[in-house]
Scaffold this active site. Structure first.
Site, short mmCIF file in Angstrom:
data_model
loop_
_atom_site.label_atom_id
_atom_site.label_comp_id
_atom_site.label_asym_id
_atom_site.label_seq_id
_atom_site.Cartn_x
_atom_site.Cartn_y
_atom_site.Cartn_z
N ASP A 63 1.29 -7.87 -12.67
CA ASP A 63 1.64 -7.18 -13.91
C ASP A 63 2.24 -8.13 -14.94
O ASP A 63 2.58 -9.29 -14.63
CB ASP A 63 2.65 -6.07 -13.63
N TYR A 121 4.42 -10.46 -1.29
CA TYR A 121 5.18 -10.61 -2.52
C TYR A 121 6.62 -10.96 -2.17
O TYR A 121 7.17 -10.48 -1.17
CB TYR A 121 5.15 -9.32 -3.34
#
Length: 277
Positions: A63, A121
């Site tokens: 993002d 992540y």
């Protein structure tokens, strides 16, 4: 149709790229009209070098404002050059906050997203205000109970419907995800959260972290968290952690595994040994 696609792929050179980037200035990985993106910058550099159209795909989207330590992409071109020449030339053309770590020939059917088996992540939470690392951490101001945070993390492991933890879930297809692990370690002034799964939903990791912080701060109870996993609630969105602390850590392919040790992405003020919570 498939035969035509395979013939076209055989006529092209295919490379596997591993790149790092600082996402602060970009609207995420995926190309968008009238927006600066990582994929867009990479395409511009590649087409300038090859003087031709190229095919570029990433292992997944990051993002706006999210960083990557080792994003993986595939690059295909009808023009063939030595891999190291391509890497050096593209790095010369890319902005300073995007860097290709490695570029190697890949099988013609290699696809950065479809060939991947797992993604991890890393989220960096700062225990204090910092003058140097604001773009790479989230300063969580409340005092945090890491035992509560660890217990909350365990709730997310396994197969769950993460409808409540994604933006615009109706556009996501299935919102069921199998989370392989959520680990939390302390490293100096940082709290590091590693989340591993085969895939992730939009804003999912940031919302997991945001909820864990609420639990660690004592403003949210674990039974409420469990309810978010069995019902559809828009309440979680208010706790979405900022993108600054999030890094795509690794993308794994068949035969690969993550290192057990979790290290800071940007160890600006993380002196001190890693300790499990």
């Amino acid at each position: 149709m498939k035969a035509e696609i395979h013939a076209r792929l055989r006529a092209m050179a295919t490379w596997k790229l591993t790149l790092e980037y600082k996402g602060t200035r970009y609207q995420g990985w995926q190309e968008q009209p009238n927006a600066r993106t990582i994929q867009g910058e990479l395409r511009a550099a590649a087409e300038e070098f090859f003087q031709d159209k190229v095919d570029i795909g990433g292992s997944g989207r990051t993002d706006a404002g999210v960083h990557a330590l080792a994003q993986v992409a595939h690059l295909r071109s009808v023009r063939k050059h030595p891999a190291e020449q391509v890497r050096l030339s593209l790095n010369d053309k890319l902005p300073s906050d995007i860097h290709i770590l490695s570029l190697e020939p890949a099988p013609e059917r290699f696809h950065a997203r479809h060939s991947a088996t797992m993604r991890s992540y890393l989220y960096q939470i700062s225990k204090r205000r910092t003058a140097f690392a604001k773009e790479f951490v989230w300063w969580a101001k409340p005092a945090l109970d890491l035992a509560r945070m660890h217990d909350c993390a365990q709730l997310f492991e396994g197969r769950h419907d993460f409808w409540s933890f994604t933006e615009r879930p109706q556009e996501q297809g299935s919102t069921v995800v199998v989370v392989d692990q959520v680990r939390i370690v302390e490293c100096g002034e940082l709290i590091l959260v590693r989340t591993v799964a085969s895939h992730f939903l939009w804003k999912m990791v940031r919302r997991l972290v945001g909820v864990m912080i609420q639990v660690a701060a004592g403003t949210l109870e674990p039974d409420r968290v469990q309810s978010f996993l069995v019902s559809q609630s828009k309440e979680v969105g208010q706790w979405t952690a900022p993108p600054s602390g999030l890094f795509l850590e690794r993308v794994l392919y068949p035969g690969e595994s993550l290192p057990d040790q979790i290290r800071p992405a940007i160890p600006v003020f993380s002196s001190g040994p890693e300790t499990a919570s």
